[in-house]
Write an enzyme that holds these catalytic residues in place. Structure first.
Site, short mmCIF file in Angstrom:
data_model
loop_
_atom_site.label_atom_id
_atom_site.label_comp_id
_atom_site.label_asym_id
_atom_site.label_seq_id
_atom_site.Cartn_x
_atom_site.Cartn_y
_atom_site.Cartn_z
CE1 TYR A 54 -3.24 -2.75 -0.08
CE2 TYR A 54 -3.82 -2.28 2.19
CZ TYR A 54 -4.03 -2.99 1.04
OH TYR A 54 -5.01 -3.95 0.98
CG HIS A 129 -2.01 -8.70 -0.79
ND1 HIS A 129 -1.38 -7.48 -0.67
CD2 HIS A 129 -3.28 -8.39 -1.10
CE1 HIS A 129 -2.25 -6.50 -0.90
NE2 HIS A 129 -3.40 -7.04 -1.16
CB SER A 209 -13.72 -2.74 -2.54
OG SER A 209 -14.28 -1.72 -3.34
N PRO A 210 -15.88 -2.72 0.54
CG PRO A 210 -16.14 -2.20 2.81
CD PRO A 210 -15.10 -2.36 1.73
CG LEU A 211 -18.34 1.64 1.73
CD1 LEU A 211 -17.77 2.98 2.17
CD2 LEU A 211 -19.74 1.44 2.33
N GLY A 212 -18.40 -0.75 -2.55
CA GLY A 212 -18.48 -0.75 -4.02
C GLY A 212 -19.91 -0.62 -4.51
#
Length: 287
Positions: A54, A129, A209-212
């Site tokens: 990151y 990963h 990315s749970p708010l995709g």
């Protein structure tokens, strides 16, 4: 944040912080990044998800790990319950692309570098990963097992794995495999088989990315407009509704939304206190 979730033998706040946006392209300055971490901790967040990859520029591997370490060291409150979960096996050459190297040699050197950057004797949760098609999965997972045996990491997770890879990793690592981190959101719901398997095996499921698919307006497309409808009824943001929906789907789910501003992570953390009705959930499940 009242709800909790378990990762291994740890009980954590039900919403984590995905720290990647604090270090990649478009990242905030250090002061705002640290303020965002502080706000997460103040809101009861006890899981911070990072990775050695990151970062933005090729020369700054570990940027996010170092940032998190500095923020935790300078935070005025108690951080003893905070689990920092990092990852190894991916790289960023600086041109916006991602590489994969899950060879045992690379994972060992990556883990040792992460230990130094985080300033800890053992990493609380170390995650493989991404599967590497050039390396047998059992060899990659076996390298993680060696790190566990040597005490360099306390628990293991895997990311971007399918059901077969989850089962094989569980066979190799046993009870020391505690989590799976895969993409899951209103816009991408193909991870149902992996979620069901995590429930069966007692593993935490960490949607990245749970708010995709969800914007401030409630939708990046009309298919997800119900999130805006439910949000308006509760007087909260669509993002908060999205995270509450995820929490309601399974006790295994612990979302890790990203944030670059204190107000964003405060709003996300509040999802743990939002109670959605059966009618709400039916509407969102069918969105």
């Amino acid at each position: 944040m009242q709800q909790t979730r378990r990762i291994g033998d740890l009980e954590l706040g039900a919403i984590g912080l995905g720290a990647m946006p604090l270090s990649v392209e478009g990242r905030p300055d250090e002061a705002r990044a640290v303020a965002t971490v502080y706000a997460a901790l103040d809101a009861g967040v006890t899981l911070i998800d990072t990775a050695d990859s990151y970062h933005w520029h090729a020369s700054e591997t570990g940027h996010n790990e170092q940032l998190i370490a500095r923020a935790l060291a300078s935070y005025g409150g108690d951080t003893s319950r905070v689990l920092v979960a990092t990852k190894g096996g991916r790289g960023r050459p600086g041109d916006g692309s991602w590489t994969i190297d899950a060879s045992p040699r690379h994972l060992r050197s990556a883990c040792e570098a992460s230990l130094r950057r985080l300033g800890v004797e053992a990493i609380g949760l170390y995650q493989l990963h991404h599967p590497d098609r050039t390396v047998p999965w059992a060899e990659s997972v076996g390298a993680v097992r060696e790190l566990l045996d040597e005490g360099k990491i306390r628990a293991a997770g895997i990311s971007n794995a399918d059901t077969g890879q989850i089962r094989e990793a569980y066979e190799i690592l046993g009870g020391r495999l505690v989590s799976v981190q895969n993409e899951y959101s209103p816009a991408l719901r193909t991870g149902e088989p992996e979620l069901a398997l995590c429930e069966e095996l007692g593993l935490a499921y960490l949607p990245w990315s749970p708010l995709g698919g969800i914007s401030q307006a409630g939708s990046l497309g009309s298919a997800h407009a119900p999130f805006a409808t439910v949000a308006a009824a509760h007087g909260v943001s669509p993002q908060r509704v999205c995270l509450a929906w995820l929490l309601a789907k399974s006790p295994a789910i612990l979302p890790i939304p990203g944030a670059t501003r204190p107000e964003t992570i405060r709003d996300s953390a509040a999802a743990a206190d939002l109670q959605l009705s059966p009618t709400d959930l039916t509407l969102l499940d069918n969105a």
